[in-house]
Design an enzyme around this catalytic site. Structure first.
Site, PDB file in Angstrom:
ATOM      1  N   CYS A  73     -28.481  -8.714 -16.620  1.00 38.64           N
ATOM      2  CA  CYS A  73     -27.335  -8.595 -17.999  1.00 38.64           C
ATOM      3  C   CYS A  73     -28.335  -8.942 -19.131  1.00 38.64           C
ATOM      4  O   CYS A  73     -28.865 -10.186 -19.223  1.00 38.64           O
ATOM      5  CB  CYS A  73     -26.225  -9.311 -18.045  1.00 38.64           C
ATOM      6  SG  CYS A  73     -25.315  -9.052 -19.616  1.00 38.64           S
ATOM      7  N   GLY A  78       0.802  -1.214   0.120  1.00 43.15           N
ATOM      8  CA  GLY A  78      -0.035   0.063  -0.061  1.00 43.15           C
ATOM      9  C   GLY A  78       0.689   1.407   0.213  1.00 43.15           C
ATOM     10  O   GLY A  78       0.338   2.514  -0.320  1.00 43.15           O
ATOM     11  N   CYS A  87     -26.362 -11.976 -20.981  1.00 47.43           N
ATOM     12  CA  CYS A  87     -26.126 -13.486 -20.135  1.00 47.43           C
ATOM     13  C   CYS A  87     -26.914 -13.556 -19.080  1.00 47.43           C
ATOM     14  O   CYS A  87     -26.912 -14.668 -18.587  1.00 47.43           O
ATOM     15  CB  CYS A  87     -24.659 -13.438 -19.884  1.00 47.43           C
ATOM     16  SG  CYS A  87     -24.251 -12.151 -18.196  1.00 47.43           S
ATOM     17  N   CYS A 138     -23.247  -6.717 -18.930  1.00 45.90           N
ATOM     18  CA  CYS A 138     -21.963  -6.628 -18.106  1.00 45.90           C
ATOM     19  C   CYS A 138     -20.853  -5.862 -18.634  1.00 45.90           C
ATOM     20  O   CYS A 138     -20.714  -5.826 -19.745  1.00 45.90           O
ATOM     21  CB  CYS A 138     -21.547  -8.227 -18.067  1.00 45.90           C
ATOM     22  SG  CYS A 138     -22.526  -9.397 -17.361  1.00 45.90           S
ATOM     23  N   CYS A 189     -19.215 -12.130 -19.493  1.00 46.51           N
ATOM     24  CA  CYS A 189     -20.426 -11.846 -20.075  1.00 46.51           C
ATOM     25  C   CYS A 189     -20.459 -13.105 -21.191  1.00 46.51           C
ATOM     26  O   CYS A 189     -21.192 -14.266 -21.394  1.00 46.51           O
ATOM     27  CB  CYS A 189     -20.762 -10.766 -20.645  1.00 46.51           C
ATOM     28  SG  CYS A 189     -22.225 -10.645 -21.246  1.00 46.51           S
TER      29      CYS A 189
END
Lengths: 256, 246, 295
Positions: free
Chosen positions: C254, C44, C257, C279, C285
């Site tokens: 979606c 980080g 899909c 998506c 997808c």
């Protein structure tokens, strides 16, 4: 009574100019120490030498913290010093823009010091913020307004609330009543006086207004050219000034 | 309570156990730097001893140094030489040697001062102004305000004024607020600088009664009284100032 | 990053001639790897690096490209996505760039990739051990909004003074009733450093936590690299009474899909305001559609 802050022979120079020359004084709990003098006399430098991390040339600043530990302020790690300035100490600036975040709400300004010490409960923070707004006589429904919509006097009081929320023991004030009109000034003075008494605050108050120190300060330092020329009980210094400069200062005041 | 070294040594002279205030060899002169540094001697070797239940009236023509002595006894003026011994918390302390924060404590607990002027923050109500010394001593708010209200009533200060700032009051009203502020606390020593100068006969009488009560309770009083009747009723002794005592 | 030693990589026949493997010279790649190692060692924490001039402008992923170039090896299979899609300009160009200067295999399938460079998304398909994901970062400093001075911000990181960062969240709740930060939502890494996860939607934040893959972040213009090593704790900032949560699409699925648990983009399809949700992750997808047909 044990002193809270002891400043010994503090000297700070800018090149050839001695902004603070051999300054020695002590501050006791619950007391207000006024520092007066003309512009450029070293008042603000003195305040920043103690309260901010301004490097000094020589001298000692000793502070006794909440846990009764004796801290040599100029020798403690920076992290500890910064922590002090966010918890046990507070600064109230002449210009609220220097002491507040103008781009966040009043509530957030107060919240910040709580967030700094790790409070992470929004509801509790709001409650605390509201409480301190009340204490400084700001309507709590102004909590979500931005400081720039506040009057000068309110901004100064918001600065106070922001500082008070962490229950400080020592507050540094640099001309806190500077830009305020007389009635607003009176209100702030009254508030400061009752807060000092109720919260047992110690205050170092830098100002050039003798009227303000007479009403607020227990003790007074008179500075000229970086040196303390006279010190003592406020009413003693103002009513029986010994030094040439103090006499000049007092006699030049319109309403002493 | 403070315990600085000077508080442990009693004054060199043996004092009566009744003595509350003992000032000796006081010298005070003013140096006016703004006027070519001229020196104005005002007090020269002034001494004063006040015992419990006594009231000493300072008399003399104006300019003879009465007020200067009063202010010196309160620590308002710094003296050039001499000692001002006070019995504070059952210890002898020399006001002239005390540190500022110690003087503050002595003033809080031991000396009450009634000046001719009232200096206050403009918007603070009379009640709060008068209650301040009590509150600073840690007195319960409720009790303090009750006491102040009683005294205001006794001194006939109209109730409609209690919540107003004394800055707008008449001279007599201001003086009564000032009196109540001091008389609310049971100080062992009271310094009274013309306490009745702006009062009418009725209120003057009340003040005399209140001060007599203080005296009977054991306080020592030092006062400048321009009113002959008040002076004669209250004072047990006089200290006369000469116009040109230097 | 299956091969760390790329010094012997000579461009093969299919690559553009005149360039070193992965475009950058070996010294530069080494200096970048040193920065990356340091970044991995201090999760980080932002490590400065001498960002190079790349054949594209700042803001198009110069930081991500440099990180990718310094870790890519011949056996790697590269996937590049932009907002979840493999077929947008930025993704296509970067993928083609690496194909040209490395001659490596590329893929659109998350599961097949060893190295994934991304702009603004984390794939829906969970990452695995051994995979590396490289984020393109426009602004690495989370404290920038609070503290414009770099020096002061560095000090705040060093002293772990992150209280002021919560001021922004406080303001969100005050103004909107909830934390409204939707992307680049600040996180605490390994309970020590405050980090900006690059402008991924906050929907993706939980995927960073305890992820088996190595996560690298490159900011080209700002010249900073930082990292989250595998299986590292990543926690989104929040309040006790306003816990962190992710976006939800009420009853939306979606269009292609039928997925209800992936990040959905809203697409306006005509001038009458007809919309559909699809998506954002194209590979996911496709995979969903295929498995839908298969079953």
């Amino acid at each position: 009574m044990k002193s809270l802050l002891n400043v010994t022979k503090l000297t700070k120079t800018y090149g050839n100019i001695k902004a603070c020359n051999n300054i020695t004084f002590e501050l006791y709990p619950g007391q207000v120490l006024g520092i007066v003098g003309e512009s450029g006399s070293g008042k603000s430098t003195l305040l920043n030498s103690i309260g901010n991390n301004l490097l000094i040339d020589s001298g000692e600043v000793i502070y006794v913290n909440q846990k009764n530990q004796v801290l040599n302020i100029k020798q403690i790690p920076e992290s500890q010093h910064r922590k002090l300035t966010k918890t046990e100490w507070g600064f109230v600036r002449q210009n609220p823009r220097d002491g507040l975040r103008m781009n966040v709400t009043a509530g957030a300004n107060i919240a910040e010091r709580l967030l700094d010490v790790g409070v992470r409960h929004y509801g509790n923070i709001r409650q605390e913020a509201a409480y301190w707004l009340e204490q400084v006589e700001i309507d709590t429904n102004r909590m979500d307004d931005f400081p720039h919509t506040f009057s000068g006097g309110m901004q100064q009081r918001l600065q106070l609330a922001r500082v008070l929320v962490t229950k400080p023991r020592l507050i540094f004030m640099d001309e806190p009543t500077g830009g305020l009109d007389v009635s607003v000034q009176a209100r702030l003075l009254d508030l400061l006086r009752s807060l000092v008494r109720n919260l047992n605050l110690s205050v170092i108050l830098v100002t050039h207004d003798l009227g303000v120190v007479r009403l607020l300060a227990h003790r007074l330092l008179v500075m000229k050219n970086g040196s303390i020329v006279e010190s003592g009980l406020t009413d003693r210094v103002l009513d029986d000034p010994q030094h040439f400069y103090t006499q000049q200062l007092v006699s030049a005041t319109l309403v002493p | 309570m403070f315990t600085a070294n000077n508080t442990l040594n009693p004054p060199k002279t043996a004092l009566s156990p009744d003595t509350l205030l003992y000032a000796t060899g006081i010298h005070k002169r003013f140096t006016l730097h703004n006027q070519g540094g001229i020196k104005l001697p005002v007090l020269s070797d002034v001494s004063l001893e006040v015992k419990t239940e006594e009231c000493v009236a300072l008399t003399g023509v104006s300019g003879s140094g009465k007020s200067t002595l009063m202010k010196s006894l309160y620590g308002n003026y710094g003296i050039d030489a001499g000692e001002i011994w006070l019995k504070h918390n059952n210890h002898w302390v020399d006001l002239a040697q005390l540190q500022p924060h110690e003087v503050i404590e002595v003033r809080q607990k031991t000396i009450g001062y009634v000046s001719q002027f009232l200096r206050v923050i403009p918007r603070v109500p009379a009640l709060d102004v008068a209650a301040e010394p009590l509150l600073e001593l840690g007195c319960d708010t409720e009790v303090a305000y009750q006491k102040i209200k009683e005294l205001f009533s006794r001194l006939n200060l109209p109730e409609r004024l209690w919540q107003l700032s004394p800055t707008t009051f008449s001279g007599g009203e201001k003086q009564r607020v000032n009196l109540v502020r001091a008389l609310a606390v049971d100080y062992p020593i009271f310094l009274l600088d013309e306490p009745t100068s702006a009062l009418d006969a009725k209120n003057r009488q009340v003040v005399v009664e209140l001060l007599t009560e203080k005296k009977q309770q054991g306080s020592a009083l030092v006062g400048i009284f321009h009113d002959r009747e008040v002076k004669e009723t209250l004072s047990t002794r006089e200290l006369v100032f000469q116009a040109d005592q230097t | 990053m299956t091969q760390t030693k790329s010094t012997n990589n000579q461009p093969n026949a299919s690559t553009e001639s005149g360039f070193n493997f992965a475009y950058l010279d070996e010294q530069t790649k080494r200096s970048l790897r040193r920065a990356i190692l340091k970044a991995v060692a201090i999760p980080g924490h932002q490590i400065p690096f001498s960002s190079r001039e790349m054949p594209m402008s700042y803001g198009w992923g110069t930081g991500g490209i440099q990180v990718t170039a310094s870790v890519i090896g011949k056996p790697d299979t590269l996937k590049v996505i932009d907002q979840g899609a493999d077929d947008t300009t930025n993704a296509v160009n970067i993928r083609r760039f690496f194909a040209k200067v490395c001659g490596i295999n590329t893929t659109e399938k998350t599961s097949e990739a060893t190295l994934i460079q991304t702009r603004h998304r984390i794939p829906e398909t969970p990452l695995k051990e051994g995979q590396t994901i490289v984020y393109q970062v426009p602004m690495p400093e989370p404290l920038f909004v609070i503290e414009p001075s770099r020096t002061e911000a560095a000090k705040m990181h060093a002293l772990e003074e992150y209280g002021s960062m919560y001021v922004k969240l406080y303001e969100d709740i005050t103004n909107f009733g909830h934390i409204a930060t939707a992307y680049d939502y600040p996180v605490m890494v390994n309970e020590r450093y405050l980090m900006k996860p690059s402008p991924i939607p906050r929907f993706d934040n939980p995927k960073m936590n305890n992820n088996p893959a190595l996560q690298l972040f490159g900011a080209g213009r700002e010249k900073r690299i930082y990292a989250v090593p595998p299986y590292t704790k990543v926690k989104s900032l929040d309040f006790q009474d306003y816990p962190f949560n992710i976006e939800k699409w009420d009853n939306k699925a979606c269009k292609f899909c039928g997925s209800t648990d992936s990040y959905l983009d809203e697409v306006v399809t005509d001038n009458q305001g007809t919309r559909m949700w699809i998506c954002s992750d194209t590979d996911y997808c496709h995979h969903q559609q295929k498995s839908g047909i298969d079953s």
